[in-house]
Write a protein that holds these residues in place. Structure first.
Motif, PDB file in Angstrom:
ATOM      1  N   PRO A  55       0.747  -1.161  -0.063  1.00  0.00           N
ATOM      2  CA  PRO A  55       0.038   0.280  -0.090  1.00  0.00           C
ATOM      3  C   PRO A  55       1.026   1.222   0.004  1.00  0.00           C
ATOM      4  O   PRO A  55       0.381   2.252  -0.528  1.00  0.00           O
ATOM      5  N   LYS A  59       0.308   4.094  -2.614  1.00  0.00           N
ATOM      6  CA  LYS A  59       0.045   5.685  -2.297  1.00  0.00           C
ATOM      7  C   LYS A  59       1.194   6.400  -3.032  1.00  0.00           C
ATOM      8  O   LYS A  59       0.832   7.483  -3.589  1.00  0.00           O
ATOM      9  N   ILE A  62      -0.039   6.673  -6.658  1.00  0.00           N
ATOM     10  CA  ILE A  62      -1.290   7.609  -7.028  1.00  0.00           C
ATOM     11  C   ILE A  62      -1.036   8.947  -6.694  1.00  0.00           C
ATOM     12  O   ILE A  62      -1.319   9.956  -7.536  1.00  0.00           O
ATOM     13  N   GLY A 294      -3.808   9.248  -1.989  1.00  0.00           N
ATOM     14  CA  GLY A 294      -2.891   8.040  -1.592  1.00  0.00           C
ATOM     15  C   GLY A 294      -2.896   7.504  -0.215  1.00  0.00           C
ATOM     16  O   GLY A 294      -2.833   6.460   0.042  1.00  0.00           O
ATOM     17  N   TYR A 297      -6.314   5.826   0.281  1.00  0.00           N
ATOM     18  CA  TYR A 297      -6.258   4.589  -0.504  1.00  0.00           C
ATOM     19  C   TYR A 297      -5.382   3.593   0.648  1.00  0.00           C
ATOM     20  O   TYR A 297      -5.837   2.305   0.937  1.00  0.00           O
ATOM     21  N   SER A 301      -6.822   0.399   2.913  1.00  0.00           N
ATOM     22  CA  SER A 301      -6.298  -1.045   2.358  1.00  0.00           C
ATOM     23  C   SER A 301      -5.781  -1.509   3.923  1.00  0.00           C
ATOM     24  O   SER A 301      -6.135  -2.770   4.154  1.00  0.00           O
TER      25      SER A 301
END
Length: 605
Positions: A55, A59, A62, A294, A297, A301
């Motif tokens: 993740p 991140k 993104i 990000g 996100y 996650s």
């Protein structure tokens, strides 16, 4: 009557005791393979670290490239490839640690099952007076198997989930410590759910496990006594009793199931939704400052990675409690075995071999001095018995039911410890002789011969590794050779379960051959002719007469004709020696107990 507080305290103490026993047993079972456990843990940590890296890379992809439209395909490919690579390596590491941990679990179960079985074989007979066969079988098979579940299904999940949880929280703190605190603030709710689950399900799990052993015990008991059960028209009564136990087991399992249904997945799934809503709401209001998409996100996650380990850990509590209860039961059996062996003085000691001590024929084969014994305190069964049996003598022991014959035999066999007085074998105190020498020099022919579902050869040998010549010599001495040789495959003929293919007399002759195969110096017979016909009894008498002078024979006899030729007959009455002497001499005692017993048997014939 104990208060609810006392009952709760007692239940808590019981859970703690079981947990301590389970931990101790796990250490004992896994000690030789700790290196594998360390490697599995290392790979778990490495896999968790790689998983939380994904993740963070997402991140960066993104926030640094997709949102600002900074389409650096080389760097984007590296970030995306990093996500895929870390996931792939993490999966490989999980495979390796699962194989290691599963191997460790199966080796531990194998080692533990052998240990438990060996302990059961060495347990003193006092233990089996109150043990139930089915429950012992359940401990050796089902409960030891629970150790594997404890390793693979429980410890692995808890360890893995804990490592993932710690790594995820660390990654959250690295990205945004304020959002991490929001997630952390809801963790006490999870602990509360786990606490409530444990309080509601632990008693049900413990009771269900105990009832399962009762079910096994009743099934084994019913099958073992099926002829008696059917002969007494007891099928319905036993069926009703089994139904009651089975219903109690069902009720306990349903209590456990209800706790699972309310407090495991549904409650934690709801917590996951609440946590996700709070994080999105906080992000939407932006009260904590600028938060990149990000980061959101990554946090979404990570929330799944936080809640899922918690769900997995909580869902394992049911299996954990079952495994802890089962493992504690195995540990209790091992501890009980050690306590009984210690209490009865069964530690292996450096004792001279009995066969060396027998060179002196002036030393009595068996010397009993002032022996008093009670199963229950202040209720003695034997009273101040003193008896000396010379080398190679043939002694018979008779008496009414309850006179103490079987108790004396059990003490001679060390099934129970001598608490008052003494017993010496060839001048060596009974409790100071190690088991190997004692069992090699003292043979037993029981009243109910135990035969394996194996061949005649295996039943005589009993795994001791005797040659065919030794086995045949023992069979000839017991006058069993002729009927064994007449079987379709001779000594290799399977005898069926419990020797079902043989008559009662033939079973007894094989039991005598088994005892003689070890060339004992002392042979104990426990009413060995009480269930055989007169013709077979004459064969047994002939075998005993041929052994006179070679083996010291002590025969507990119900049929007095069996020991009529004994050099000395000991008559017990209420735990005391009331008469002693050869048959002819005892028959001269007018109104004597032996005379009355003998005449009554003659009239019965």
């Amino acid at each position: 009557m104990p208060s609810k507080t006392d009952q709760a305290h007692g239940a808590t103490q019981s859970v703690r005791r079981q947990a301590a026993q389970a931990i101790g047993l796990l250490r004992r079972a896994a000690a030789p393979d700790l290196r594998h456990l360390y490697w599995a843990t290392f790979w778990l940590i490495l896999a968790a670290g790689l998983e939380v890296t994904g993740p963070i890379l997402g991140k960066a992809l993104i926030d640094q490239h997709l949102l600002p439209r900074n389409l650096d395909w080389t760097r984007m490919s590296m970030l995306l490839g990093g996500c895929l690579l870390t996931g792939w390596i993490a999966s490989g590491l999980r495979y390796l640690q699962l194989v290691r941990l599963s191997g460790l679990a199966m080796r531990s179960v194998q080692r533990l099952r052998e240990t438990v079985y060996q302990h059961v074989l060495r347990l003193p007979m006092a233990f089996f007076d109150r043990a139930i066969t089915g429950q012992l079988v359940s401990r050796v098979t089902n409960d030891t198997e629970a150790v594997k579940s404890l390793y693979v299904q429980v410890l692995f999940v808890i360890l893995d989930s804990s490592i993932v949880l710690v790594g995820t929280m660390a990654a959250m703190a690295f990205l945004d410590w304020r959002l991490m605190l929001i997630v952390l603030a809801l963790l006490p709710a999870v602990l509360l759910i786990v606490f409530l689950y444990q309080r509601r399900s632990a008693p049900a799990v413990t009771r269900a496990r105990a009832l399962r052993s009762e079910i096994n015990g009743q099934i084994a008991e019913s099958i073992g006594g099926m002829s008696v059960l059917q002969a007494n028209n007891a099928e319905k009564r036993f069926g009703a009793r089994f139904t009651g136990i089975n219903q109690d087991h069902y009720t306990a399992r349903m209590q456990e199931l209800r706790a699972n249904a309310w407090l495991l997945r549904p409650a934690l799934d709801m917590l996951n939704i609440v946590l996700l809503a709070v994080v999105i709401f906080s992000f939407g209001r932006r009260e904590m400052g600028a938060v990149e998409v990000g980061v959101l996100y990554a946090f979404i996650s990570y929330i799944a990675r936080v809640i899922e380990p918690l769900i997995q850990i909580t869902m394992q509590f049911s299996q954990l409690q079952q495994s802890v209860v089962a493992t504690a039961r195995v540990s209790a059996l091992l501890d009980e075995a050690q306590a009984l062996e210690h209490a009865q003085g069964r530690e292996t000691r450096a004792t001279p071999a009995l066969r060396q001590a027998k060179a002196d024929i002036d030393v009595p084969a068996v010397d009993i001095a002032h022996l008093t014994f009670a199963y229950v305190e202040n209720q003695p069964v034997l009273h101040d018995l003193s008896l000396s049996i010379p080398q190679g003598a043939f002694f018979g022991i008779v008496g009414h039911t309850g006179s103490g014959k079987s108790t004396l035999l059990s003490l001679l066999l060390r099934f129970y410890p001598v608490t008052q007085g003494s017993i010496a074998i060839n001048g060596v105190a009974l409790d100071s002789i190690d088991n190997e020498h004692f069992r090699a020099d003292v043979g037993l022919v029981p009243q109910d011969p135990f035969l394996l579902a194996a061949s005649a050869r295996e039943n005589i040998d009993m795994g001791r590794g005797y040659t065919q010549q030794q086995i045949e010599t023992a069979a000839r001495a017991a006058h069993a050779h002729d009927f064994i040789a007449a079987l379709e495959h001779g000594y290799d003929t399977p005898l069926g379960e419990g020797g079902s293919r043989l008559s009662s007399g033939q079973k007894q002759l094989i039991a005598i051959a088994r005892a003689l195969a070890g060339q004992p110096r002392i042979l104990l017979l426990d009413e060995a002719t009480s269930r055989i016909d007169s013709q077979t009894e004459q064969i047994v008498q002939l075998a005993l007469n041929e052994l006179r002078g070679k083996v010291t024979i002590i025969a507990i006899a119900h049929r007095l004709s069996t020991i009529r030729e004994a050099e000395r007959i000991i008559v017990l009455n209420h735990g005391r020696i009331t008469e002693a002497g050869p048959h002819e001499e005892l028959m001269q005692i007018e109104g004597g107990l032996y005379q009355r017993l003998y005449l009554l048997q003659q009239l019965a014939v």
